[in-house]
Design a protein around this motif. Structure first.
Motif, short mmCIF file in Angstrom:
data_model
loop_
_atom_site.label_atom_id
_atom_site.label_comp_id
_atom_site.label_asym_id
_atom_site.label_seq_id
_atom_site.Cartn_x
_atom_site.Cartn_y
_atom_site.Cartn_z
N GLY A 46 24.93 -12.02 54.41
CA GLY A 46 25.71 -11.40 53.34
C GLY A 46 26.26 -10.02 53.68
N ASN A 47 26.03 -9.55 54.91
CA ASN A 47 26.56 -8.25 55.32
C ASN A 47 27.99 -8.40 55.83
OD1 ASN A 47 23.55 -8.10 55.53
ND2 ASN A 47 24.05 -5.98 55.90
N ARG A 48 28.81 -7.42 55.50
CA ARG A 48 30.20 -7.43 55.97
C ARG A 48 30.24 -7.07 57.44
NH1 ARG A 48 33.90 -8.43 52.46
NH2 ARG A 48 33.39 -8.36 50.26
N ARG A 66 30.11 -5.80 64.60
CA ARG A 66 28.71 -5.63 64.21
C ARG A 66 28.60 -5.79 62.70
NH1 ARG A 66 27.14 -1.28 61.49
NH2 ARG A 66 28.53 0.50 61.39
N ALA A 67 27.39 -6.02 62.25
CA ALA A 67 27.13 -6.12 60.82
C ALA A 67 27.01 -4.72 60.23
CB ALA A 67 25.85 -6.91 60.56
N ALA A 72 28.21 -8.10 50.75
CA ALA A 72 29.20 -8.75 49.90
C ALA A 72 28.49 -9.29 48.67
CB ALA A 72 29.89 -9.87 50.65
N ASP A 73 29.18 -9.27 47.55
CA ASP A 73 28.60 -9.75 46.30
C ASP A 73 28.78 -11.26 46.19
OD1 ASP A 73 27.37 -9.46 43.77
OD2 ASP A 73 29.33 -9.53 42.80
N LYS A 74 27.70 -12.01 46.27
CA LYS A 74 27.68 -13.46 46.09
C LYS A 74 28.44 -14.22 47.16
CE LYS A 74 27.55 -12.82 41.11
NZ LYS A 74 28.31 -12.94 39.88
N LEU A 75 28.72 -13.61 48.30
CA LEU A 75 29.43 -14.29 49.38
C LEU A 75 28.63 -14.15 50.66
CD1 LEU A 75 33.04 -12.93 48.74
CD2 LEU A 75 32.24 -15.23 48.25
#
Length: 184
Positions: A46-48, A66-67, A72-75
């Motif tokens: 879930g990290n951008r 890299r992370a 992200a919200d719910k993605l």
């Protein structure tokens, strides 16, 4: 010559299959993405993902993915489509994550277009949170794009949050009652 062609074809098929399996199994790691798919991707945690440029001692520029610490919200497990990149006016080669683009009228016109706003939840979620960090509510910003031309720009530049002077006993005030939720 034919064997070289078959070898290239096999390599392309293997690469496509690897990408398909990675997306299907939901195992996207930012560190494994190339620079053409990094920006606007979301890892399986879930990290951008963030594209960064490093300069080697030789002067060569090297791009790494890299992370980030931004979630992200719910993605999750998301590599942004070329259609959304185009519709929202973002750049696949963007370095880092910044709210600066919100100051550009041409960008906010594309971001607030129905092609982006209604069909690209990943990009809208990202800029919803970036705008909120600047004290701007993205749905309001997009509604104002239809009427007023420059008012939203001033709102972004001045978020309304006033920090106390250094070494002051006054605590900063934040009138936020509850966090705003993204529009989807």
């Amino acid at each position: 010559m034919a064997s070289l062609h078959n070898l290239k074809t096999l390599a392309i098929v293997a690469l496509a299959f690897t990408s398909l399996v990675q997306v299907t199994l939901g195992d996207i790691a930012c560190e494994n993405l190339n620079e053409d798919s990094c920006a606007f991707a979301i890892s399986s945690t879930g990290n951008r993902c963030v594209l960064e440029k490093h300069l080697r001692r030789s002067g060569e520029e090297v791009y790494t993915c890299r992370a980030s610490e931004i979630e992200a919200d719910k993605l999750n497990d998301w590599i942004e489509t070329d259609e959304c990149i185009e519709a929202c006016g973002v750049d696949r080669n963007a370095l880092g994550i910044s709210s600066d683009a919100l100051l550009e009228s041409r960008f906010t016109n594309k971001l607030c277009s129905s092609a982006c706003y209604k069909h690209c939840p990943n990009i809208i979620d990202l800029y919803f949170n970036l705008a909120a960090g600047e004290g701007v509510y993205l749905p309001k910003l997009c509604a104002e794009k239809k009427g007023h031309g420059r008012r939203e720009m001033a709102e972004i530049r001045s978020s309304g949050f006033v920090a106390p002077a250094p070494e002051s006993d006054v605590k900063p005030l934040n009138f936020m009652i509850a966090p705003a939720m993204p529009p989807f």
